[in-house]
Design a protein around this motif. Structure first.
Motif, PDB file in Angstrom:
ATOM      1  N   ALA A  33      42.402   4.357  20.024  1.00  0.00           N
ATOM      2  CA  ALA A  33      41.283   4.563  19.096  1.00  0.00           C
ATOM      3  C   ALA A  33      41.879   5.001  17.761  1.00  0.00           C
ATOM      4  N   ALA A  34      41.059   5.060  16.737  1.00  0.00           N
ATOM      5  CA  ALA A  34      41.550   5.443  15.409  1.00  0.00           C
ATOM      6  C   ALA A  34      42.078   6.867  15.415  1.00  0.00           C
ATOM      7  N   ALA A  35      43.198   7.085  14.727  1.00  0.00           N
ATOM      8  CA  ALA A  35      43.741   8.441  14.594  1.00  0.00           C
ATOM      9  C   ALA A  35      42.673   9.345  13.993  1.00  0.00           C
ATOM     10  N   GLY A  36      42.478  10.502  14.600  1.00  0.00           N
ATOM     11  CA  GLY A  36      41.485  11.448  14.087  1.00  0.00           C
ATOM     12  C   GLY A  36      40.080  11.220  14.612  1.00  0.00           C
ATOM     13  N   ALA A  37      39.868  10.140  15.386  1.00  0.00           N
ATOM     14  CA  ALA A  37      38.533   9.892  15.956  1.00  0.00           C
ATOM     15  C   ALA A  37      38.171  11.028  16.907  1.00  0.00           C
ATOM     16  N   ALA A  38      36.886  11.283  17.047  1.00  0.00           N
ATOM     17  CA  ALA A  38      36.401  12.356  17.916  1.00  0.00           C
ATOM     18  C   ALA A  38      36.714  12.054  19.377  1.00  0.00           C
ATOM     19  N   VAL A  39      37.198  13.067  20.098  1.00  0.00           N
ATOM     20  CA  VAL A  39      37.368  13.012  21.551  1.00  0.00           C
ATOM     21  C   VAL A  39      36.354  13.987  22.137  1.00  0.00           C
ATOM     22  N   ASN A  40      35.525  13.494  23.062  1.00  0.00           N
ATOM     23  CA  ASN A  40      34.413  14.278  23.583  1.00  0.00           C
ATOM     24  C   ASN A  40      34.607  14.625  25.054  1.00  0.00           C
ATOM     25  N   ALA A  41      34.058  15.753  25.466  1.00  0.00           N
ATOM     26  CA  ALA A  41      34.089  16.146  26.877  1.00  0.00           C
ATOM     27  C   ALA A  41      33.337  15.107  27.698  1.00  0.00           C
ATOM     28  N   SER A  42      33.938  14.669  28.799  1.00  0.00           N
ATOM     29  CA  SER A  42      33.322  13.647  29.648  1.00  0.00           C
ATOM     30  C   SER A  42      32.155  14.182  30.461  1.00  0.00           C
ATOM     31  N   ALA A  43      32.134  15.490  30.660  1.00  0.00           N
ATOM     32  CA  ALA A  43      31.056  16.141  31.404  1.00  0.00           C
ATOM     33  C   ALA A  43      31.072  17.624  31.037  1.00  0.00           C
ATOM     34  N   ALA A  44      29.989  18.310  31.358  1.00  0.00           N
ATOM     35  CA  ALA A  44      29.928  19.744  31.095  1.00  0.00           C
ATOM     36  C   ALA A  44      30.925  20.473  31.985  1.00  0.00           C
ATOM     37  N   GLY A  45      31.477  21.554  31.463  1.00  0.00           N
ATOM     38  CA  GLY A  45      32.422  22.337  32.245  1.00  0.00           C
ATOM     39  C   GLY A  45      32.988  23.480  31.435  1.00  0.00           C
ATOM     40  N   ARG A  46      34.102  24.030  31.942  1.00  0.00           N
ATOM     41  CA  ARG A  46      34.760  25.148  31.278  1.00  0.00           C
ATOM     42  C   ARG A  46      36.192  24.770  30.955  1.00  0.00           C
ATOM     43  N   VAL A  47      36.615  25.049  29.733  1.00  0.00           N
ATOM     44  CA  VAL A  47      37.983  24.763  29.312  1.00  0.00           C
ATOM     45  C   VAL A  47      38.930  25.697  30.056  1.00  0.00           C
ATOM     46  N   ALA A  48      39.908  25.115  30.771  1.00  0.00           N
ATOM     47  CA  ALA A  48      40.843  25.909  31.562  1.00  0.00           C
ATOM     48  C   ALA A  48      42.223  25.946  30.919  1.00  0.00           C
ATOM     49  N   TYR A  49      42.484  25.048  29.978  1.00  0.00           N
ATOM     50  CA  TYR A  49      43.806  24.996  29.342  1.00  0.00           C
ATOM     51  C   TYR A  49      43.700  24.286  28.006  1.00  0.00           C
ATOM     52  N   VAL A  50      44.341  24.862  27.001  1.00  0.00           N
ATOM     53  CA  VAL A  50      44.559  24.204  25.709  1.00  0.00           C
ATOM     54  C   VAL A  50      45.990  24.520  25.313  1.00  0.00           C
ATOM     55  N   GLY A  51      46.791  23.501  25.081  1.00  0.00           N
ATOM     56  CA  GLY A  51      48.163  23.767  24.664  1.00  0.00           C
ATOM     57  C   GLY A  51      49.009  22.516  24.646  1.00  0.00           C
ATOM     58  N   ASP A  52      50.287  22.715  24.318  1.00  0.00           N
ATOM     59  CA  ASP A  52      51.190  21.571  24.215  1.00  0.00           C
ATOM     60  C   ASP A  52      52.473  21.794  24.997  1.00  0.00           C
ATOM     61  N   ASP A  53      52.405  22.632  26.065  1.00  0.00           N
ATOM     62  CA  ASP A  53      53.624  22.884  26.821  1.00  0.00           C
ATOM     63  C   ASP A  53      53.685  22.155  28.163  1.00  0.00           C
ATOM     64  N   LEU A  54      52.820  21.162  28.380  1.00  0.00           N
ATOM     65  CA  LEU A  54      52.943  20.288  29.552  1.00  0.00           C
ATOM     66  C   LEU A  54      53.848  19.123  29.151  1.00  0.00           C
ATOM     67  N   VAL A  55      54.944  18.957  29.862  1.00  0.00           N
ATOM     68  CA  VAL A  55      55.938  17.949  29.487  1.00  0.00           C
ATOM     69  C   VAL A  55      55.313  16.558  29.428  1.00  0.00           C
ATOM     70  N   GLY A  56      55.521  15.884  28.301  1.00  0.00           N
ATOM     71  CA  GLY A  56      55.072  14.506  28.148  1.00  0.00           C
ATOM     72  C   GLY A  56      53.594  14.323  27.885  1.00  0.00           C
TER      73      GLY A  56
END
Length: 130
Positions: A33-56
């Motif tokens: 998709a276009a760089a910067g396009a919105a990415v939306n939650a696929s379903a309701a829920g709770r955020v359990a992780y935000v970060g960049d330390d998962l390899v790859g």
């Protein structure tokens, strides 16, 4: 029981779920998709992780949903949610990034279902609307 998911972003499927050779496997799909396009939650829920330390995975958001479901949004350009936040279906959680290595902007999207203590990868194309 199943879950009603919506597409996190609309675009071309650049990589499919399953074996990719050399013993590696894609546990999700890559959606261009276009760089910067919105990415939306696929379903309701709770955020359990935000970060960049998962390899790859680049910048990643993981959302926990009812009935043992998890969705993973990798290679984001930005994240607009924080750990512990409740999100609704269709809420913007980030933007499409450039780190997936697909030669164009894309995200990596996974759907997982808990089986006991193990989050088992399920082909997103089998649970997303056609």
């Amino acid at each position: 029981s199943s879950i009603a998911l919506q597409w996190p972003v609309r675009g071309d499927i650049l990589r499919r779920f399953g074996p990719v050779g050399l013993g590696e496997r894609n546990n999700g799909i890559n959606i261009g998709a276009a760089a910067g396009a919105a990415v939306n939650a696929s379903a309701a829920g709770r955020v359990a992780y935000v970060g960049d330390d998962l390899v790859g995975q680049g910048l990643t958001v993981l959302i926990v949903h009812p009935d043992g479901w998890r969705t993973v949004y990798g290679h984001l350009g930005s994240a607009l949610v924080e750990d512990g936040a409740d999100v609704r279906a269709g809420q913007q959680i980030g933007t499409v990034g450039l780190t997936a290595g697909d030669g164009r902007p894309s995200i990596h999207f996974e759907t997982r279902r808990m089986q006991g203590d193990e989050p088992v990868a399920i082909d997103p194309l089998t649970v997303l609307p056609r």
